[in-house]
Scaffold this motif. Structure first.
Motif, PDB file in Angstrom:
ATOM      1  N   ALA A 162       1.017  16.988 -32.176  1.00 49.59           N
ATOM      2  CA  ALA A 162       0.303  17.957 -31.347  1.00 49.59           C
ATOM      3  C   ALA A 162       1.241  18.627 -30.359  1.00 49.59           C
ATOM      4  CB  ALA A 162      -0.834  17.254 -30.594  1.00 49.59           C
ATOM      5  N   GLU A 163       0.762  19.758 -29.833  1.00 50.38           N
ATOM      6  CA  GLU A 163       1.477  20.488 -28.782  1.00 50.38           C
ATOM      7  C   GLU A 163       0.893  20.089 -27.431  1.00 50.38           C
ATOM      8  OE1 GLU A 163       1.941  25.108 -27.149  1.00 50.38           O
ATOM      9  OE2 GLU A 163       0.826  24.660 -28.991  1.00 50.38           O
ATOM     10  N   LEU A 164       1.766  19.762 -26.501  1.00 51.76           N
ATOM     11  CA  LEU A 164       1.306  19.354 -25.174  1.00 51.76           C
ATOM     12  C   LEU A 164       0.811  20.563 -24.386  1.00 51.76           C
ATOM     13  CD1 LEU A 164       1.032  16.999 -23.163  1.00 51.76           C
ATOM     14  CD2 LEU A 164       3.337  17.564 -22.343  1.00 51.76           C
ATOM     15  N   LEU A 165      -0.428  20.487 -23.896  1.00 56.90           N
ATOM     16  CA  LEU A 165      -1.009  21.556 -23.097  1.00 56.90           C
ATOM     17  C   LEU A 165      -0.896  21.270 -21.602  1.00 56.90           C
ATOM     18  CD1 LEU A 165      -4.255  22.274 -25.177  1.00 56.90           C
ATOM     19  CD2 LEU A 165      -2.023  23.407 -25.322  1.00 56.90           C
ATOM     20  N   THR A 166      -0.933  20.002 -21.248  1.00 57.97           N
ATOM     21  CA  THR A 166      -0.757  19.609 -19.845  1.00 57.97           C
ATOM     22  C   THR A 166       0.664  19.946 -19.410  1.00 57.97           C
ATOM     23  OG1 THR A 166      -2.341  17.833 -20.209  1.00 57.97           O
ATOM     24  CG2 THR A 166      -0.978  17.682 -18.234  1.00 57.97           C
ATOM     25  N   GLU A 189       5.861  21.650 -25.690  1.00 57.71           N
ATOM     26  CA  GLU A 189       6.671  20.790 -26.554  1.00 57.71           C
ATOM     27  C   GLU A 189       5.776  19.972 -27.473  1.00 57.71           C
ATOM     28  OE1 GLU A 189      10.874  19.700 -24.697  1.00 57.71           O
ATOM     29  OE2 GLU A 189       9.248  18.644 -23.693  1.00 57.71           O
ATOM     30  N   GLU A 190       6.365  19.521 -28.594  1.00 56.82           N
ATOM     31  CA  GLU A 190       5.604  18.750 -29.570  1.00 56.82           C
ATOM     32  C   GLU A 190       5.596  17.276 -29.196  1.00 56.82           C
ATOM     33  OE1 GLU A 190       5.539  17.779 -34.394  1.00 56.82           O
ATOM     34  OE2 GLU A 190       6.730  19.451 -33.609  1.00 56.82           O
ATOM     35  N   VAL A 191       4.432  16.660 -29.343  1.00 55.07           N
ATOM     36  CA  VAL A 191       4.271  15.228 -29.132  1.00 55.07           C
ATOM     37  C   VAL A 191       3.925  14.604 -30.488  1.00 55.07           C
ATOM     38  CG1 VAL A 191       3.015  13.426 -27.910  1.00 55.07           C
ATOM     39  CG2 VAL A 191       3.429  15.622 -26.797  1.00 55.07           C
ATOM     40  N   LEU A 192       4.659  13.590 -30.885  1.00 58.17           N
ATOM     41  CA  LEU A 192       4.479  13.001 -32.208  1.00 58.17           C
ATOM     42  C   LEU A 192       3.319  12.017 -32.226  1.00 58.17           C
ATOM     43  CD1 LEU A 192       8.210  12.292 -33.151  1.00 58.17           C
ATOM     44  CD2 LEU A 192       6.792  14.223 -33.854  1.00 58.17           C
ATOM     45  N   SER A 193       2.601  11.982 -33.334  1.00 61.68           N
ATOM     46  CA  SER A 193       1.571  10.961 -33.499  1.00 61.68           C
ATOM     47  C   SER A 193       2.232   9.589 -33.488  1.00 61.68           C
ATOM     48  CB  SER A 193       0.831  11.167 -34.822  1.00 61.68           C
ATOM     49  OG  SER A 193       1.718  11.019 -35.917  1.00 61.68           O
ATOM     50  N   GLY A 194       1.509   8.605 -32.955  1.00 57.60           N
ATOM     51  CA  GLY A 194       2.068   7.266 -32.845  1.00 57.60           C
ATOM     52  C   GLY A 194       2.725   7.007 -31.504  1.00 57.60           C
ATOM     53  N   ALA A 195       3.028   8.077 -30.744  1.00 56.84           N
ATOM     54  CA  ALA A 195       3.585   7.894 -29.402  1.00 56.84           C
ATOM     55  C   ALA A 195       2.481   7.380 -28.480  1.00 56.84           C
ATOM     56  CB  ALA A 195       4.149   9.206 -28.874  1.00 56.84           C
ATOM     57  N   ASN A 197       0.835   7.289 -24.843  1.00 52.81           N
ATOM     58  CA  ASN A 197       0.792   8.079 -23.617  1.00 52.81           C
ATOM     59  C   ASN A 197       1.110   7.209 -22.402  1.00 52.81           C
ATOM     60  OD1 ASN A 197       0.342  10.235 -21.896  1.00 52.81           O
ATOM     61  ND2 ASN A 197      -1.869   9.914 -21.808  1.00 52.81           N
ATOM     62  N   GLY A 198       1.599   7.862 -21.343  1.00 55.76           N
ATOM     63  CA  GLY A 198       1.964   7.163 -20.109  1.00 55.76           C
ATOM     64  C   GLY A 198       0.771   6.889 -19.217  1.00 55.76           C
ATOM     65  N   GLN A 199       0.940   7.123 -17.932  1.00 55.47           N
ATOM     66  CA  GLN A 199      -0.052   6.700 -16.956  1.00 55.47           C
ATOM     67  C   GLN A 199      -1.029   7.800 -16.553  1.00 55.47           C
ATOM     68  OE1 GLN A 199       2.160   5.021 -13.693  1.00 55.47           O
ATOM     69  NE2 GLN A 199       2.852   3.258 -14.887  1.00 55.47           N
ATOM     70  N   ARG A 200      -0.948   8.953 -17.156  1.00 57.15           N
ATOM     71  CA  ARG A 200      -1.900  10.025 -16.832  1.00 57.15           C
ATOM     72  C   ARG A 200      -2.473  10.609 -18.110  1.00 57.15           C
ATOM     73  NH1 ARG A 200       1.165  15.507 -14.936  1.00 57.15           N
ATOM     74  NH2 ARG A 200      -0.967  16.217 -15.272  1.00 57.15           N
ATOM     75  N   ALA A 201      -3.744  11.023 -18.030  1.00 55.90           N
ATOM     76  CA  ALA A 201      -4.388  11.637 -19.178  1.00 55.90           C
ATOM     77  C   ALA A 201      -3.776  13.015 -19.433  1.00 55.90           C
ATOM     78  CB  ALA A 201      -5.885  11.758 -18.950  1.00 55.90           C
ATOM     79  N   VAL A 202      -3.637  13.366 -20.697  1.00 56.00           N
ATOM     80  CA  VAL A 202      -3.070  14.671 -21.049  1.00 56.00           C
ATOM     81  C   VAL A 202      -3.929  15.336 -22.114  1.00 56.00           C
ATOM     82  CG1 VAL A 202      -0.697  13.980 -20.506  1.00 56.00           C
ATOM     83  CG2 VAL A 202      -1.570  13.660 -22.833  1.00 56.00           C
ATOM     84  N   ARG A 203      -3.788  16.668 -22.176  1.00 52.19           N
ATOM     85  CA  ARG A 203      -4.417  17.441 -23.237  1.00 52.19           C
ATOM     86  C   ARG A 203      -3.363  17.884 -24.233  1.00 52.19           C
ATOM     87  NH1 ARG A 203      -8.999  21.670 -21.445  1.00 52.19           N
ATOM     88  NH2 ARG A 203     -10.402  20.284 -20.323  1.00 52.19           N
ATOM     89  N   VAL A 204      -3.742  17.838 -25.505  1.00 52.76           N
ATOM     90  CA  VAL A 204      -2.832  18.299 -26.557  1.00 52.76           C
ATOM     91  C   VAL A 204      -3.627  19.112 -27.566  1.00 52.76           C
ATOM     92  CG1 VAL A 204      -1.246  16.328 -26.297  1.00 52.76           C
ATOM     93  CG2 VAL A 204      -3.153  16.180 -27.919  1.00 52.76           C
ATOM     94  N   ARG A 205      -2.914  19.996 -28.279  1.00 55.13           N
ATOM     95  CA  ARG A 205      -3.549  20.770 -29.346  1.00 55.13           C
ATOM     96  C   ARG A 205      -2.960  20.310 -30.688  1.00 55.13           C
ATOM     97  NH1 ARG A 205      -2.714  25.515 -27.684  1.00 55.13           N
ATOM     98  NH2 ARG A 205      -4.822  26.049 -26.986  1.00 55.13           N
ATOM     99  N   ALA A 206      -3.829  19.932 -31.613  1.00 55.44           N
ATOM    100  CA  ALA A 206      -3.385  19.397 -32.897  1.00 55.44           C
ATOM    101  C   ALA A 206      -2.577  20.433 -33.676  1.00 55.44           C
ATOM    102  CB  ALA A 206      -4.586  18.938 -33.714  1.00 55.44           C
ATOM    103  N   LEU A 207      -1.394  20.050 -34.114  1.00 53.82           N
ATOM    104  CA  LEU A 207      -0.540  20.917 -34.933  1.00 53.82           C
ATOM    105  C   LEU A 207      -0.670  20.594 -36.416  1.00 53.82           C
ATOM    106  CD1 LEU A 207       2.757  20.917 -32.821  1.00 53.82           C
ATOM    107  CD2 LEU A 207       1.020  22.720 -32.946  1.00 53.82           C
ATOM    108  N   ARG A 208      -1.006  19.344 -36.720  1.00 56.93           N
ATOM    109  CA  ARG A 208      -1.133  18.921 -38.119  1.00 56.93           C
ATOM    110  C   ARG A 208      -2.310  17.962 -38.238  1.00 56.93           C
ATOM    111  NH1 ARG A 208       4.074  18.239 -36.534  1.00 56.93           N
ATOM    112  NH2 ARG A 208       5.533  19.830 -37.264  1.00 56.93           N
TER     113      ARG A 208
END
Length: 636
Positions: A162-166, A189-195, A197-208
């Motif tokens: 996914a693409e990071l929106l936050t 930037e792209e965030v890989l599946s399986g990663a 997340n850290g200590q804050r909630a984030v929004r992402v947009r699915a790329l695949r």
């Protein structure tokens, strides 16, 4: 109690054998020897018949049945009245399955961890256009569509690429890349599946979709690796007939010299096949698990055996020996063209190319603020270039020979060592060239030197790039045998002709898929998501580091050494004890119990494949100076 009941349900033969043994001892204590004898004989005979049926099935599938020794041992102990020993042999064989399961789970811990962490649930945001809206619906990760906006809560696994929106986020990518420290990603930037997340909630947009995402590709590779048992069969078959013949010969000699048939049974109860049936598979599973921990997914034990024997290595250049991130260093327009015009048209055409040079051209245009127009038509000739219609003009970008075939006035440039050029033609007229430079990876020269130091007799480069560029890179990393300007089919042919064998081929791109599949061992640099190359390869490197090639070869060799050592430990101890048993010093019951310790010793040794010495790359003087010796991975 519940655990014991589950174990009995999982291994019913073990429970039945223990129960029969208790009843046999009880009947003996009640002074009912005939009943106890018949119970043992009937039970063991039934087990012998069941084992023979399994052996016949193995023979039909082309595998030598190692259980023949156990069958003969059971029959012989019954024949001489040593029915307690025969029950112990049954317990040993049925317990071998439980022992194999335990050792297998221990050996595949790293592989299983990857499967267990596979993302299953995604939080899809219902109204993504509302900035503060966190109304979500939970859906299976497999149902996420490209473009869906997802909420990833703290410590949760990113379900799809996914693409990071936050604005920013911190992610633990250790299960994917092996990088132990969290990495920071920024919006876009792209965030890989399986990663994780850290200590804050984030929004992402699915790329695949989930099935196409990086982690699911890894999971598929892991499942393929776990299901492969080919070399285990070969190793077992290799030793089965000689070991069986030697065991029967020793037992027969003991009987013949002593004149006592009991001696035959006493020898055979010590002829254990478990080092072949269990220890070797455990060693290979351990090697697969260790490789996964090091960031290399190896597709089965057969690949490990080939890696251990590699004698030639071939490398693609761009993205493999080099960084794979060429930067634009010069624009050389032809008469009548402006530099920014040439770069803008080339970037517009290269929007539709997957070639690594295309990325550098697009990046350079973006950095200069050049507006890139959309194409009304585009097509790519694999390994040669792209043709696109931009604002009514036909633009061709690619290799000099390809561009010259469409624009006869094309002029070849004089390039510095290590540079590459993308030639541009507009409406059948040569428009200029873009000069890019792609530096060798800092670890490349050390990896090449390590391979030469470890019995890889031939190292070559197979690339589609121009001769001057390829030869310059080859010289800087220590490769003298350079084959350049090759089409994919030519790479396959040359890889097939390389000697000595087995041949290792390392590549990263879609165009490398045919040669990776054709090589004895193909390794794909999969960190950047070259799915086609990963599908065709025998192993996939999850980190963007060529040092993992040395790791893979070292792990293969260590694993094979451990597997053979475990086999020889089992065989050596068995033969030594059999020779002692020929003198009558080891009764049948004691021999059957001793055999369990021989099995355990071989299996525990096989688990050494989970650990091994660190790979240290040698210091090599490269074009930038001396490269220090560095560990390619940590041990164990």
């Amino acid at each position: 109690m519940n655990r014991a009941l589950r174990a009995i349900a999982r291994y019913p033969v073990i429970g039945a054998t223990v129960l029969v043994g208790i009843v046999v001892f009880s009947l003996q204590a009640a002074d009912m020897p005939t009943a106890s004898t018949w119970l043992a004989v009937v039970y063991v005979a039934g087990f012998v018949v069941w084992t023979i049926i399994g052996m016949v099935r193995d023979v039909v599938r082309g595998h030598v049945g190692l259980d023949v020794l156990a069958v003969i041992a059971m029959v012989s102990t019954l024949a001489v009245g040593e029915y307690i020993a025969s029950l112990i042999i049954v317990l040993m064989l049925s317990g071998g399955e439980a022992l194999e399961d335990y050792a297998g789970r221990r050996a595949t811990r790293e592989l299983t961890a990857l499967l267990d962490r596979s993302p299953r649930i995604a939080h899809v945001i219902e109204h993504p256009d509302a900035v503060d809206s966190d109304q979500v619906r939970d859906v299976p990760a497999d149902d996420v569509a490209v473009g869906d906006v997802l909420l990833v809560r703290p410590a949760e696994i990113v379900p799809v690429d996914a693409e990071l929106l936050t604005e920013a986020g911190s992610f633990d990518e250790s299960s994917i890349t092996g990088e132990s420290m969290p990495v920071t990603r920024t919006a876009g930037e792209e965030v890989l599946s399986g990663a994780v997340n850290g200590q804050r909630a984030v929004r992402v947009r699915a790329l695949r979709r989930s099935a196409d995402s990086q982690y699911q590709q890894i999971v598929a590779l892991v499942r393929e690796a776990q299901e492969s048992r080919a070399p285990v069969v070969r190793l077992a078959d290799r030793f089965a007939i000689p070991f069986t013949a030697a065991s029967l010969a020793i037992a027969g000699a003991a009987w013949g010299l002593s004149g006592d048939p009991t001696r035959f049974a006493e020898v055979l109860v010590l002829a254990t096949p478990c080092p072949l049936l269990i220890a070797a598979p455990v060693a290979f599973l351990g090697g697969l698990s260790r490789a996964a921990k090091a960031g290399v997914i190896i597709k089965g034990g057969a690949v490990i055996e080939q890696l251990a024997r590699v004698r030639s290595a071939a490398f693609d250049k761009t993205g493999t020996l080099t960084e794979g991130r060429p930067d634009l260093v010069d624009v050389r327009p032809a008469d009548g063209f402006d530099p920014d015009e040439v770069l803008g048209l080339a970037a517009a055409a290269e929007q539709y190319s997957s070639h690594v040079l295309a990325e550098g051209i697009r990046r350079a245009a973006a950095d200069r603020g050049i507006v890139v127009s959309a194409a009304t038509e585009a097509r790519e000739a694999a390994t040669n270039g792209v043709t696109a219609v931009i604002d009514g003009r036909t633009v061709v970008v690619g290799k000099p020979a390809y561009v010259a075939s469409l624009a006869p006035d094309t002029e070849r440039l004089s390039l510095e060592p290590g540079q590459a050029a993308a030639y541009v033609a507009v409406d059948g007229r040569f428009a200029g060239a873009l000069v890019l430079a792609d530096d060798p990876r800092p670890e490349t020269a050390s990896v090449v030197a390590w391979l030469r130091e470890h019995d890889v007799e031939r190292v070559t480069m197979l690339t589609g790039d121009a001769h001057p560029t390829a030869e310059a890179i080859g010289r800087s990393v220590g490769i003298d045998d350079v084959r350049a300007e090759l089409l994919p089919g030519q790479k396959v042919l040359l890889a097939a002709q390389l000697r000595p064998r087995p041949v290792l081929m390392v590549g990263d791109g879609v165009n490398d898929a045919p040669v990776l599949a054709a090589a004895d061992v193909g390794i794909a640099m999969g960190a950047k998501g070259a799915t086609a190359a990963g599908d065709a390869a025998s192993a996939v490197i999850l980190q963007d580091s060529l040092a993992k090639v040395a790791d893979a070869v070292a792990i293969g060799r260590h694993t094979l050494r451990v597997a053979f050592a475990a086999i020889w430990i089992g065989i050596g101890l068995s033969i030594g004890l059999m020779l002692i048993a020929t003198t009558g010093l080891i009764p049948a019951v004691a021999g059957a119990l001793t055999q369990e310790f021989v099995d355990l010793a071989a299996i525990l040794y096989a688990l050494r494949a989970l650990t091994g010495p660190a790979v240290t790359l040698p210091a090599v003087a490269g074009p930038e100076g001396s490269v220090p010796a560095t560990p390619a991975q940590t041990s164990g």
